[in-house]
Design a protein around this motif. Structure first.
Motif, PDB file in Angstrom:
ATOM      1  N   LEU A  69       0.827  -1.199   0.000  1.00  0.00           N
ATOM      2  CA  LEU A  69       0.000   0.000   0.000  1.00  0.00           C
ATOM      3  C   LEU A  69       0.868   1.258   0.000  1.00  0.00           C
ATOM      4  O   LEU A  69       0.607   2.204  -0.741  1.00  0.00           O
ATOM      5  CB  LEU A  69      -0.937   0.000   1.206  1.00  0.00           C
ATOM      6  N   SER A  73       1.022   3.927  -2.953  1.00  0.00           N
ATOM      7  CA  SER A  73       0.653   5.278  -2.524  1.00  0.00           C
ATOM      8  C   SER A  73       1.714   6.292  -2.927  1.00  0.00           C
ATOM      9  O   SER A  73       1.396   7.373  -3.444  1.00  0.00           O
ATOM     10  CB  SER A  73       0.458   5.302  -1.001  1.00  0.00           C
ATOM     11  N   TYR A  77       0.027   7.568  -6.212  1.00  0.00           N
ATOM     12  CA  TYR A  77      -0.865   8.569  -5.621  1.00  0.00           C
ATOM     13  C   TYR A  77      -0.131   9.816  -5.138  1.00  0.00           C
ATOM     14  O   TYR A  77      -0.764  10.769  -4.696  1.00  0.00           O
ATOM     15  CB  TYR A  77      -1.669   7.936  -4.482  1.00  0.00           C
ATOM     16  N   THR A 139      -9.594   1.814  -8.973  1.00  0.00           N
ATOM     17  CA  THR A 139      -9.559   1.085  -7.704  1.00  0.00           C
ATOM     18  C   THR A 139      -9.660  -0.416  -7.930  1.00  0.00           C
ATOM     19  O   THR A 139      -8.899  -1.201  -7.344  1.00  0.00           O
ATOM     20  CB  THR A 139     -10.712   1.554  -6.797  1.00  0.00           C
ATOM     21  N   GLY A 142      -6.404  -1.727  -9.345  1.00  0.00           N
ATOM     22  CA  GLY A 142      -5.355  -1.806  -8.334  1.00  0.00           C
ATOM     23  C   GLY A 142      -5.539  -2.981  -7.397  1.00  0.00           C
ATOM     24  O   GLY A 142      -4.588  -3.712  -7.097  1.00  0.00           O
ATOM     25  N   SER A 146      -3.169  -6.451  -7.427  1.00  0.00           N
ATOM     26  CA  SER A 146      -2.482  -6.751  -6.162  1.00  0.00           C
ATOM     27  C   SER A 146      -2.861  -8.127  -5.638  1.00  0.00           C
ATOM     28  O   SER A 146      -2.009  -8.874  -5.133  1.00  0.00           O
ATOM     29  CB  SER A 146      -2.823  -5.677  -5.121  1.00  0.00           C
ATOM     30  N   LEU A 154      -1.914  -6.581   0.088  1.00  0.00           N
ATOM     31  CA  LEU A 154      -2.500  -5.243   0.034  1.00  0.00           C
ATOM     32  C   LEU A 154      -3.480  -5.014   1.174  1.00  0.00           C
ATOM     33  O   LEU A 154      -4.358  -5.845   1.438  1.00  0.00           O
ATOM     34  CB  LEU A 154      -3.219  -5.024  -1.300  1.00  0.00           C
ATOM     35  N   PHE A 159      -6.442   0.970   0.938  1.00  0.00           N
ATOM     36  CA  PHE A 159      -6.404   1.325  -0.482  1.00  0.00           C
ATOM     37  C   PHE A 159      -7.731   1.952  -0.913  1.00  0.00           C
ATOM     38  O   PHE A 159      -7.750   2.923  -1.679  1.00  0.00           O
ATOM     39  CB  PHE A 159      -6.111   0.076  -1.315  1.00  0.00           C
ATOM     40  N   ASN A 163      -8.365   5.836  -2.358  1.00  0.00           N
ATOM     41  CA  ASN A 163      -9.099   6.184  -3.572  1.00  0.00           C
ATOM     42  C   ASN A 163     -10.328   7.038  -3.273  1.00  0.00           C
ATOM     43  O   ASN A 163     -10.729   7.851  -4.108  1.00  0.00           O
ATOM     44  CB  ASN A 163      -9.501   4.904  -4.310  1.00  0.00           C
ATOM     45  N   VAL A 232      -2.831   6.704   4.400  1.00  0.00           N
ATOM     46  CA  VAL A 232      -2.282   5.367   4.605  1.00  0.00           C
ATOM     47  C   VAL A 232      -2.066   5.092   6.086  1.00  0.00           C
ATOM     48  O   VAL A 232      -2.311   3.977   6.571  1.00  0.00           O
ATOM     49  CB  VAL A 232      -0.959   5.206   3.822  1.00  0.00           C
TER      50      VAL A 232
END
Length: 266
Positions: A69, A73, A77, A139, A142, A146, A154, A159, A163, A232
């Motif tokens: 994650l 991230s 992200y 999403t 992802g 994962s 994950l 997560f 999102n 996170v």
């Protein structure tokens, strides 16, 4: 409440740019998820230290983290999520109202039984639903990659929260674009605000990450309210989510009101 014919025309007008941005985003999230390897995380962090610090900080690459994650991230992200959907929102928000007024097609729309509010609500609805689908598909991609590549690695709730934050951020940004599109009669002025502000926000965000001397710039950009690291970690993000949601509510409501009340060059 909505115009089905206008909604269909808007979908037809924008689905190509939607698919292009979605494809690019899904490609990146897939590649990034596939790059994760816990055994070489220390090596990656050492490589990161060898790169120009200011450049890496500007793009949000300060650490690759220790979990899947945290890796996604930081890598996706921290910067890409701020750039790719922004391109879509700028294009579609401008097309929602201002483009119709500028081309003269708004007169044709208003000559039908559709009222101004019905037209504006339809366009706002499309903006909100399409950006929700864009982040939603990202999403799913992802999570899917994962689970396939790294089963059980994950933190899925984390997560999903990440999102959700990105989605609320883009509700606010599309709200700004929609408001500008409702306010102006031509695409030039609409883009000056609808595109100018998000791009300026991104530049200010990058500059604020460079060092202590530019850190104050974070107070002049909406992107500051989307902090992947805090999300996170599961702390300090609720107020930011609320502020972004209020920005979206005010800008969308303001756009509807302004378009319904102002004079149009028909």
């Amino acid at each position: 409440m909505f115009s089905k014919s206008l909604l269909k025309a808007t979908i037809k007008q924008n689905y190509i740019v939607f698919l292009i941005i979605l494809a690019v985003m899904m490609m990146y999230i897939t590649i990034i998820a596939g790059m994760y390897d816990p055994s070489i995380q220390d090596t990656l962090d050492e490589m990161l230290k060898m790169m120009p610090k200011e450049l890496m900080s500007a793009m949000g690459f300060t650490s690759f983290g220790n979990t899947l994650l945290e890796f996604i991230s930081s890598y996706f992200y921290g910067f890409l999520i701020l750039l790719l959907p922004m391109i879509y929102t700028i294009v579609v928000a401008n097309r929602s109202i201002a483009s119709h007024v500028d081309r003269g097609s708004m007169a044709c729309l208003l000559s039908t039984p559709n009222t101004r509010m019905k037209i504006a609500r339809t366009q706002a609805f499309f903006l909100l639903v399409s950006i929700t689908l864009l982040i939603g598909f990202l999403t799913l991609a992802g999570v899917g990659m994962s689970v396939i590549l790294f089963p059980g690695e994950l933190d899925i709730p984390g997560f999903l929260l990440l999102n959700l934050g990105a989605l609320i951020l883009y509700y606010a940004l599309t709200g700004l674009g929609f408001f500008a599109s409702c306010l102006f009669n031509d695409t030039k002025n609409s883009l000056a605000i609808g595109a100018g502000l998000p791009v300026a926000f991104l530049v200010l965000q990058m500059l604020s990450n460079v060092g202590d001397k530019t850190d104050f710039l974070k107070y002049f950009t909406l992107y500051t309210l989307f902090d992947p690291e805090k999300i996170v970690q599961g702390e300090g993000y609720i107020l930011s989510f609320i502020v972004l949601f209020l920005v979206a509510l005010v800008t969308y409501s303001g756009g509807l009101y302004v378009f319904n009340k102002r004079d149009l060059p028909l």
